[in-house]
Write an enzyme that holds these catalytic residues in place. Structure first.
Site: not given
Length: 418
Positions: A215, A291
């Site tokens: 991420t 995300k």
């Protein structure tokens, strides 16, 4: 046969003349029966035979089946050790044997044998290097092993390397040893680590695609994709969701940002990790944008559901029953359906995702939105709550432990104190 009578062959139905050389050709005569003598009387009741017909062109025998004959190609002769295949030659075809009433046998199946060169190429393309063997990276490495990949891995922590080695991963103690591996999977703690890792892995040729499940930040993904493209390597930002269990079972969900040709190069890895459950969202960096928004929404839900269930308990309603009722209605979320019942009410707090990472993702999502002029007030308020929980519980606590700060009455410690 009288001269001038047309002759019909089996190959042609057209009459042809049989005139003598130098003479005028005789015209073809219509077929008829010549009677050289007077007709004889026929007894009553007798059957008169039909007159003979002139020869006609041969007609094919009608097939007893409702479809025409089908021809299939004979399989070519296989190469034997030490003997090359024959040169290309004209295909030989033969009709399938059929009998009346028999079902259509279909086309013949030809078995092919993979050459040793193709087999070795396929095996080489199934080599992957996993960088980052923590909770998620180690689980993904195990899933790739079960999917038939040869997995080599690196992690700066000796404990992570030891745990991966027990699963069958070929661990190395230097990141440089993984350069040139056909496929690379990144599962790293931050964008800064990604920026420092990618150039090392691209130092030697041979890499086809780099799949970054970190991420990370959208700008970092775009820069790494450009660097990889200059060296002929595909780079895909594909941060995943699904937790440790989903990673171990190959049931993750991936948010993919990449150019179309880079996505095609990374499909074998994405299919192995997600079983096809991934979505191409746009250019490099798009996967990380979505995300981050997904994670900040999960952060908001954890806070909101905790506060709502605490209010239900204050009125004497069982929090577990309240969560089940909400999960079947319009207020449902994964926090009410799974996170609180599985990890908070049981007191386990073992989701495998650290509170420090969730606090980081929530703050990064708000920062990413601010860069483009968006003003997410609710997301910013939730991010502030997570920063307070981070200060109180520390970065190594499980992210579901935020219930200890936002809804202490739902935890075992809060229930004991009450």
């Amino acid at each position: 046969m009288p001269r001038g009578r047309p002759i019909r062959s089996a190959r042609s139905a057209e009459p042809r003349s049989t005139a003598p050389p130098g003479g005028a050709p005789h015209l073809p005569q219509p077929p008829h029966r010549t009677r050289s003598r007077a007709a004889r009387p026929v007894p009553s009741g007798a059957q008169v035979p039909a007159p003979p017909r002139c020869p006609r062109a041969a007609r094919p025998t009608p097939s007893p089946l409702p479809f025409p004959a089908t021809y299939v190609r004979r399989p070519r002769r296989r190469a034997r050790p030490g003997r090359p295949l024959p040169r290309a030659r004209r295909d030989h075809r033969e009709p399938l044997p059929r009998t009346a009433g028999a079902p259509f046998p279909g086309p013949a199946r030809v078995r092919t044998r993979t050459s040793p060169h193709d087999r070795s190429t396929e095996l080489m393309s199934k080599h992957i290097a996993v960088v980052g063997l923590g909770s998620m990276g180690g689980a993904m490495a195990s899933a790739l092993l079960r999917a038939g990949w040869r997995v080599r891995g690196f992690d700066p922590a000796p404990a992570a390397r030891s745990a991966a080695a027990k699963q069958g991963v070929e661990v190395v103690e230097d990141l440089d040893l993984l350069a040139g591996t056909p496929y690379v999977l990144l599962s790293l703690p931050s964008a800064r680590v990604v920026e420092a890792t990618v150039p090392v892995l691209l130092a030697r040729p041979g890499t086809l695609a780099v799949v970054d499940t970190t991420t990370s930040e959208p700008g970092t993904s775009a820069e790494c994709a450009a660097l990889a493209a200059d060296r002929g390597v595909a780079f895909v930002d594909a941060p995943v969701s699904g937790g440790r269990d989903g990673a171990a079972d190959g049931r993750l969900t991936a948010f993919v940002g990449a150019e179309p040709d880079a996505l095609d190069a990374a499909r074998p890895v994405l299919d192995a990790l997600t079983g096809g459950r991934y979505r191409h969202l746009g250019a490099p960096g798009s996967g990380n944008v979505v995300k981050l928004l997904n994670n900040v929404l999960a952060a908001v839900n954890l806070v909101a559901v905790g506060e709502a269930l605490a209010a239900a308990k204050a009125y004497g309603v069982d929090p577990a029953a309240a969560a089940a009722g909400i999960s079947g209605a319009s207020g449902a979320s994964k926090a009410s359906a799974a996170m609180y019942p599985d990890w908070v009410f049981t007191g386990g707090y073992d989701s495998g995702f650290a509170l420090g990472l969730m606090a980081r993702d929530a703050a990064l999502a708000v920062e990413t939105a601010d860069r483009r002029g968006a003003t997410p007030h609710l997301l910013a308020a939730a991010s502030h709550i997570w920063q307070e929980a981070l200060a109180a519980l520390g970065p190594d606590a499980d992210f579901t432990e935020i219930a200890r700060t936002v809804a202490p009455s739902l935890t075992s410690e809060g229930a004991t104190a009450a």
